[in-house]
Every structure is written in C-alpha cells, then in structure tokens.
Design a protein around this motif. Sequence first.
Motif, mmCIF file in Angstrom:
data_model
loop_
_atom_site.group_PDB
_atom_site.id
_atom_site.type_symbol
_atom_site.label_atom_id
_atom_site.label_comp_id
_atom_site.label_asym_id
_atom_site.label_seq_id
_atom_site.Cartn_x
_atom_site.Cartn_y
_atom_site.Cartn_z
ATOM 1 N N PRO A 1 0.823 -1.214 0.000
ATOM 2 C CA PRO A 1 0.000 0.000 0.000
ATOM 3 C C PRO A 1 0.856 1.264 0.000
ATOM 4 N N HIS A 2 0.503 2.195 -0.835
ATOM 5 C CA HIS A 2 1.214 3.474 -0.877
ATOM 6 C C HIS A 2 0.355 4.538 -1.549
ATOM 7 N N VAL A 3 0.699 5.772 -1.255
ATOM 8 C CA VAL A 3 0.212 6.906 -2.051
ATOM 9 C C VAL A 3 1.437 7.376 -2.812
ATOM 10 N N ASP A 4 1.344 7.517 -4.123
ATOM 11 C CA ASP A 4 2.514 8.000 -4.862
ATOM 12 C C ASP A 4 2.891 9.369 -4.283
ATOM 13 N N THR A 5 4.167 9.522 -3.963
ATOM 14 C CA THR A 5 4.642 10.710 -3.241
ATOM 15 C C THR A 5 4.146 11.996 -3.912
ATOM 16 N N HIS B 1 -4.714 5.222 -0.490
ATOM 17 C CA HIS B 1 -3.605 4.289 -0.728
ATOM 18 C C HIS B 1 -4.057 3.268 -1.763
ATOM 19 N N HIS B 2 -3.167 2.919 -2.676
ATOM 20 C CA HIS B 2 -3.500 1.828 -3.601
ATOM 21 C C HIS B 2 -2.455 0.732 -3.463
ATOM 22 N N TYR B 3 -2.856 -0.488 -3.750
ATOM 23 C CA TYR B 3 -1.946 -1.623 -3.648
ATOM 24 C C TYR B 3 -2.538 -2.814 -4.386
ATOM 25 N N LEU C 1 2.508 5.936 -15.873
ATOM 26 C CA LEU C 1 2.934 7.215 -16.455
ATOM 27 C C LEU C 1 2.650 8.335 -15.470
ATOM 28 N N ARG C 2 3.657 9.133 -15.187
ATOM 29 C CA ARG C 2 3.499 10.210 -14.223
ATOM 30 C C ARG C 2 4.322 11.396 -14.682
ATOM 31 N N LYS C 3 3.901 12.551 -14.264
ATOM 32 C CA LYS C 3 4.626 13.772 -14.619
ATOM 33 C C LYS C 3 5.432 14.217 -13.403
#
Length: 366
Positions: free
Chosen positions: A244-248, A319-321, A346-348
């Motif tokens: 589980p995490h939230v992308d920083t 949170h996604h995991y 994909l992230r900016k």
Amino acid sequence: MIRGDVSLVFVCSCDTKQYIALLQTLMPRFTSPKGGDDVSSPHLYVANCGPAVGVSHETIASVFGMYGEVEGVYAADESGTRVIVSYHDKSSSQAAMKALNRHLCSSLGGRTLHIQYSVQSLGKVNNIASVQVSTSASDLDIPGLYLMHDFVTPQEEQELLAAVDDRPWHHLAKRRVQHYGYEFCYDIRNVNTNKYLGELPSFMSPVLQRIRSFQALGRAADMSLDQLTASGVNEYPPGIGLSPHVDTHSAFEELIISLSLAGPCIMEFRKYTTGVWQTTSSDLENPVPGKNLNFVKKAIYLPPRSLLLMSGEARYAWHHYIPHHKVDKVNDSLIRRSARRVSFTLRKVRQGPCRCEFPQFCDSQK
Ligand SMILES: O=C(O)CCC(=O)C(=O)O
Ligand SMILES: [Fe+2]
C-alpha cells in the motif's frame, strides 16, 4: 465517469476438485494459532515464507512433504508471507516442527521459518477476498478514479510487450522493472531528478497520444511526451503484488496513469480516516482487524489492456496496492493471475511543492 465493457473471461474452467482447491486457496479454514507450541495439531501456521517473498505454495508443499503427507498449503492471510501447511496426521506436523521451526531453511530461499500449530476452524471462514471487487470505477465511487477497458488492442499489447522485453530489466526482490524518463528511487519513493534517462521511447508515444485524444480525461491532456514525463514499467509474477502506498505528492503531479498488459489483477484502495502520518508502515502491510478500522477499503478488477487513471482524491488521499494473490475472486468468478502482468505507469515529475487539498496525506504540507 468513463465506463468500459466488462468481460470476465477467466471463469474457472477446471473440474470440481480443482475448483474446490482454488476456493481453499482463497478461504483457508484455519484460525491463527492460539494455544502456542504446546497444543499440537496436524496443521502448521508458518510465518516468513510464501509467494510474496518468492516461495511458491508448490515449493513449500515439497519441502514440508519430506516430513509426511501434506494435504494442502493455504494462504494464512493476505500478506503472502504466512501460510498454513496442513498434514494428514500429527506425527508429520510434529516432525516438521522439530526440523524446521526457527531453523534457516536453505531449500526455502535461506529463510528462517517461524512455525506454530494451528487449529482448524469449521465454523469460521477466513476469507481473504473480504471486499467486494468492482469491475468499473463508477461502482467504486472514489472521486477522480477512472478505468477504461480495452484501451489498447491485443496487437498493440503484444507490440508493447515485445518492445519492453527487448530492453534490459532491473531485478528487484520480487519483480522486474524498467524506468524511463527519470530513475525512481524505491527507498525514498521519489524520482532522482539529477538522473535524466532521456526521452521516453517512441513505442510509448501512440499510448500517450491516445491518452491526450480522450477529451473525457480532461487534464490528462497534460500527459505529453516531454522531458517531465516518467514511466515505470513493472512486471509482476503470479502471486506478487505491491504494498500500500500513495505515490509521493512532492514527486509527481496530479495525474497517475497505469496501463495493464498481459495479465489481470485486482487493485485495492484504502482511505484512512485519521490521515496516513498517524499510521505505521507495518500497520499498512498487515492490517490487524479491530485495530485498523479507521480506513475504508474498496477493490477494482484491472483486466489486461485497461487503463487506470488516478486523479484528485483517488490520487492524493487513497492508498493503492495490489494484494499478493495468485487467484482473485471477482464477484462469483475465480480469476487466476497469468504468468505475468506488466504495467506501464505514467506520471509527470513535479517541480516545486504539492499544494493539494489533502494536506493530511501530503508530504509537501505535513
Ligand atoms: O502496477 C500498477 O498498476 C501500479 C504501479 C504503482 O502503483 C506504482 O508504481 O506506484
Ligand atoms: Fe502507485
């Protein structure tokens, strides 16, 4: 909201015996040990091995099989690191306990096992698929979450897979990865902006162009092929998930896009009502029923070729995991994870601090 067609093609095509075996993988019939080492039973609760640390149930069955007839190996919970090994008789479990408990086990990847006797619970089923899995984002009702089915064709999927397989993979403990745009540092969950790896490869541009062409995605139009777009390609073997995490927040802008290829999985989402900074990482990995009732949990099925888009609340506050399952239960279907799932994320890259509306989840504003 964007909705796609739902097609569950993986309804179990096995015979009744295999179906029951699959169900048992999902629903172990054993409680966590209560009596300690002194109350012996044919069932062992074995901690520190399992698919999440690269040890398959088959390998566990063969190692424990040296001490007697193993009737089954089951996930003890959804951690992927604790299993129940069930023997036909007590003398076998006692022999295995004596030989393997707290010993370094070279045939199980050099791990030291922690074993206790477990008790069979006939009345109580510990169902690891404890949350209803939705097949569309609108059913989930998480603001800012979208899922588009069949975002790429099967032929495009094959071409994308061939293109990444043509490039070198980096081996992490449980999965393989490739980074494009910027290197990602897993210890700090951030990109190394000093390490620009060059433009995204041209095989990704049709995907980015299609994302831009979807008016409905609105702000996704920002996802252009410029120097700030970073992509992480992940390859997950069966049974391997993601913690589980939230992308920083401070690392990436609002939109996070994930394209699923080759195989399906479920993705779960949790929203902590007390904010993440009050929750330890071990609580996140191993939620204790009753202790962590301060979150809401939802799950979505991600079929191959689908595109998941997280924005707003979905990106910043949930949170996604990916649970460490080999088989996912989606409605009444059991869906086996394929030999691999490959995702393109994909992230900016963000320049400057995050100013989102969710300060309790934001590393820039904590
Ligand atoms: O594999 C995926 O779809 C998600 C990957 C992810 O969440 C991440 O890399 O932060
Ligand atoms: Fe993520």
